[in-house]
Design an enzyme around this catalytic site. Structure first.
Site, PDB file in Angstrom:
ATOM      1  N   ASN A  58       0.212   3.488  -4.489  1.00 23.53           N
ATOM      2  CA  ASN A  58       0.207   3.692  -3.038  1.00 23.53           C
ATOM      3  C   ASN A  58      -1.051   4.353  -2.502  1.00 23.53           C
ATOM      4  O   ASN A  58      -1.804   5.006  -3.209  1.00 23.53           O
ATOM      5  CB  ASN A  58       1.480   4.394  -2.570  1.00 23.53           C
ATOM      6  CG  ASN A  58       1.718   5.706  -3.251  1.00 23.53           C
ATOM      7  OD1 ASN A  58       0.799   6.481  -3.391  1.00 23.53           O
ATOM      8  ND2 ASN A  58       2.940   5.940  -3.702  1.00 23.53           N
ATOM      9  N   CYS A  59      -1.254   4.123  -1.229  1.00 28.41           N
ATOM     10  CA  CYS A  59      -2.388   4.695  -0.508  1.00 28.41           C
ATOM     11  C   CYS A  59      -1.789   5.464   0.661  1.00 28.41           C
ATOM     12  O   CYS A  59      -1.929   5.068   1.811  1.00 28.41           O
ATOM     13  CB  CYS A  59      -3.290   3.604   0.031  1.00 28.41           C
ATOM     14  SG  CYS A  59      -3.966   2.570  -1.242  1.00 28.41           S
ATOM     15  N   VAL A  60      -1.078   6.529   0.372  1.00 36.68           N
ATOM     16  CA  VAL A  60      -0.464   7.315   1.436  1.00 36.68           C
ATOM     17  C   VAL A  60      -1.137   8.681   1.475  1.00 36.68           C
ATOM     18  O   VAL A  60      -2.101   8.909   0.762  1.00 36.68           O
ATOM     19  CB  VAL A  60       1.065   7.428   1.240  1.00 36.68           C
ATOM     20  CG1 VAL A  60       1.697   6.054   1.258  1.00 36.68           C
ATOM     21  CG2 VAL A  60       1.402   8.126  -0.065  1.00 36.68           C
ATOM     22  N   LEU A 117       0.821  -1.218   0.000  1.00 33.85           N
ATOM     23  CA  LEU A 117       0.000   0.000   0.000  1.00 33.85           C
ATOM     24  C   LEU A 117       0.853   1.266   0.000  1.00 33.85           C
ATOM     25  O   LEU A 117       0.344   2.362   0.136  1.00 33.85           O
ATOM     26  CB  LEU A 117      -0.991   0.034   1.175  1.00 33.85           C
ATOM     27  CG  LEU A 117      -1.971  -1.144   1.230  1.00 33.85           C
ATOM     28  CD1 LEU A 117      -2.646  -1.228   2.582  1.00 33.85           C
ATOM     29  CD2 LEU A 117      -3.004  -1.011   0.142  1.00 33.85           C
TER      30      LEU A 117
END
Lengths: 428, 123
Positions: free
Chosen positions: A241-243, A209
């Site tokens: 990504n999941c930032v 992620l």
């Protein structure tokens, strides 16, 4: 390596019987697009919507933004190693639907996605309020693991961009721009009197992620390497990504990296822009040491005079940023860093989680802790409940009237560390 | 290894020398700082993940035994604690729902596993 980038300007987007570009409008056959992106068993339902600049529309939670492109001439296809073979891209001709974007949404992890407002104050902070957006909302099957969900949405978004990009294949571009980087030895001879400058491009790669892909390879597994800048324009680097929404680099930003754009602009005038070094931001200190050793070694190997280093994210990547800066500076090569700040709501706190005295030229892309108030919107695409839980939101962020009070962190691309945004600092 | 993430502890307590901390994010950082001052070296960065210290309650950190104080580890853990304190001052940890807590545990677990994989500390 020489790339002609043909820009087909898109001013409107509509669903229609046929997918095509006509007079600046991108018409989309909804069913055909659905057929092109469906088929993943992990997704039970896909909703398609259009959001245009100026509308009272809020898109959230945003996962990625992707620009539709198509390779018209030259080897390979867009997103090599992922949707197409791993041919070396970046040469020939590429057409782009400039002004159109694919936006993917989904509640992947409860706290890491972003907001795009198409009007109001929030629209000022994101570049994606200026694009006509094809928004994809995916409903996963029950109990789908977060990383599976992320992967499914990532591929659906890329397939949609690929499908729409095809509409630009046989269109005469409104504007064509040529970018060229010579093989290193020839490039050095071309402008022997100008300072040799490269771009050190840091990619978010901390783990699941938090990943970025290069030609389909998970970039946390790479040792820093050299890439032609035009390869990036053909989708060689993409986001997985999941930032934090404000300072992650959506795939759109990679393809339109303004550091590369501006270095080309001044190539042959102020600098000799010799190429791009890509590197990663891994979790362990040994990996950070190894990768920064390699960026410094490559910078020395190329006999550079200066580098621009851009970061992605905040926190432990600050350590990578400083290690790159310190080690490259120690080789006698000048550095300029691009980052953003988490300097508290008043901007008075320490901005980064790491520092070094070699970091004496730093450009900021804004303070992600700044608090903003977003008015209620008439239409919501996606889900509003995550407003309280996404990074930068807090309990009570979503008010009963639909307005949101939160940190700038919640806005997709607001403090882009590639400089693909409007914020910075200036001396008055 | 020090963790306050029950998922990490449940899956790996029998595979690695691991201490479960009953405290919060800050307590894990302080325990790590004490170990660093006693000669341990940081393997993983204490701020791993892009999740801010005032957002996630979970932290899992990997260290290795050393013979003398590792100055780089000291600098990194001290600046990580400063960063934590800065964020804490801005906003304390919200009362998260069970679902969100599970997401935080999951992300911490996956980053921990990514660190394990890259250090070649396979089971």
């Amino acid at each position: 390596m020489r790339l002609e980038l043909g820009k087909v300007f898109i001013k409107d987007m509509q669903f229609s019987d046929q997918t095509m570009v006509k007079d600046g409008t991108l018409y989309i056959n909804k069913q055909e697009l659905l057929n092109a992106i469906s088929g993943d068993d992990r997704i039970q339902h896909i909703e398609l919507d259009i959001a245009k600049p100026g509308e009272a529309t809020r898109i959230m939670p945003v996962k990625d933004v992707i620009e539709p492109r198509v390779k018209v001439e030259g080897p390979g296809g867009i997103f090599p190693g992922v949707l197409n073979k791993a041919d070396v891209v970046g040469s020939g001709k590429t057409n782009v639907l400039k002004g159109a974007a694919v936006v993917t949404t989904g509640k992947i992890v409860g706290f890491q996605e972003g907001i795009i407002d198409m009007s109001g104050i929030g629209a000022e902070y994101t570049p994606f309020s200026k694009t006509c957006n094809l928004v994809i909302t995916c409903t996963p099957i029950d109990k789908l693991q977060q990383h599976e969900h992320e992967q499914a949405i990532r591929f659906i978004g890329l397939k949609a961009a690929n499908y729409l990009g095809e509409a630009a294949r046989n269109v005469n571009p409104d504007e064509t721009k040529v970018y060229e980087t010579l093989p290193f030895a020839e490039g050095i001879k071309q402008y022997p009197d100008l300072p040799k400058v490269a771009y050190v491009y840091m990619l978010q790669t901390q783990g699941l992620l938090h990943d970025t892909y290069v030609y389909g390879v998970d970039a946390k597994k790479i040792i820093p390497t050299i890439i032609y800048p035009t390869e990036v324009m053909d989708g060689a680097i993409l986001s997985g990504n999941c930032v934090s929404a404000c300072d992650k680099n959506p795939t759109y930003n990679h393809c339109n990296n303004p550091v590369i754009e501006d270095l080309y602009e001044r190539h042959g005038k102020d600098y000799n822009f010799v190429g791009v070094i890509i590197t990663n931001e891994n979790i362990t200190l040994m990996e950070k040491e190894r990768s920064s050793n390699w960026t410094a070694k490559l910078a020395e190997f190329l006999s550079l005079d200066a580098v621009i280093i851009s970061e992605e994210g905040f926190g432990n990547p600050d350590t990578d940023l400083m290690m790159n800066c310190k080690k490259i500076s120690a080789k006698g090569i000048k550095t300029v860093l691009i980052t953003d700040e988490y300097a508290g709501r008043d901007g008075a706190s320490q901005s980064l989680a790491d520092a070094d005295k070699a970091a004496d030229a730093v450009v900021t892309a804004g303070n992600a802790n700044e608090v903003i108030e977003l008015p209620a919107m008439k239409k919501i695409i996606g889900y509003t409940e995550p407003a309280d839980t996404i990074a930068g939101g807090f309990a009570g962020s979503l008010r009963p009237d639909g307005s949101i009070v939160a940190e700038l962190q919640v806005i997709t691309g607001a403090t882009s560390e590639l400089g693909f945004n409007k914020l910075s600092a200036a001396q008055l | 290894m020090i963790t306050n993430n029950p998922e990490v502890y449940k899956l790996y307590e029998n595979s690695y020398p691991m201490k479960f901390s009953q405290g919060g994010y800050h307590d894990v950082l302080i325990e790590v700082r004490d170990l660093v001052h006693q000669g341990c070296e940081l393997i993983s960065h204490p701020l791993m993940g892009s999740v801010k210290p005032n957002e996630t309650p979970y932290r899992s950190i990997i260290l290795k035994q050393g013979s003398q104080t590792d100055l780089q580890s000291v600098e990194i853990i001290e600046s990580s604690i400063q960063t934590y304190e800065k964020f804490k001052k801005m906003k304390s940890l919200p009362m998260w729902s069970h679902k969100i807590l599970e997401d935080f545990q999951f992300v911490d677990l996956k980053l921990f596993e990514s660190a394990i994989e890259s250090t070649n500390l396979h089971i």
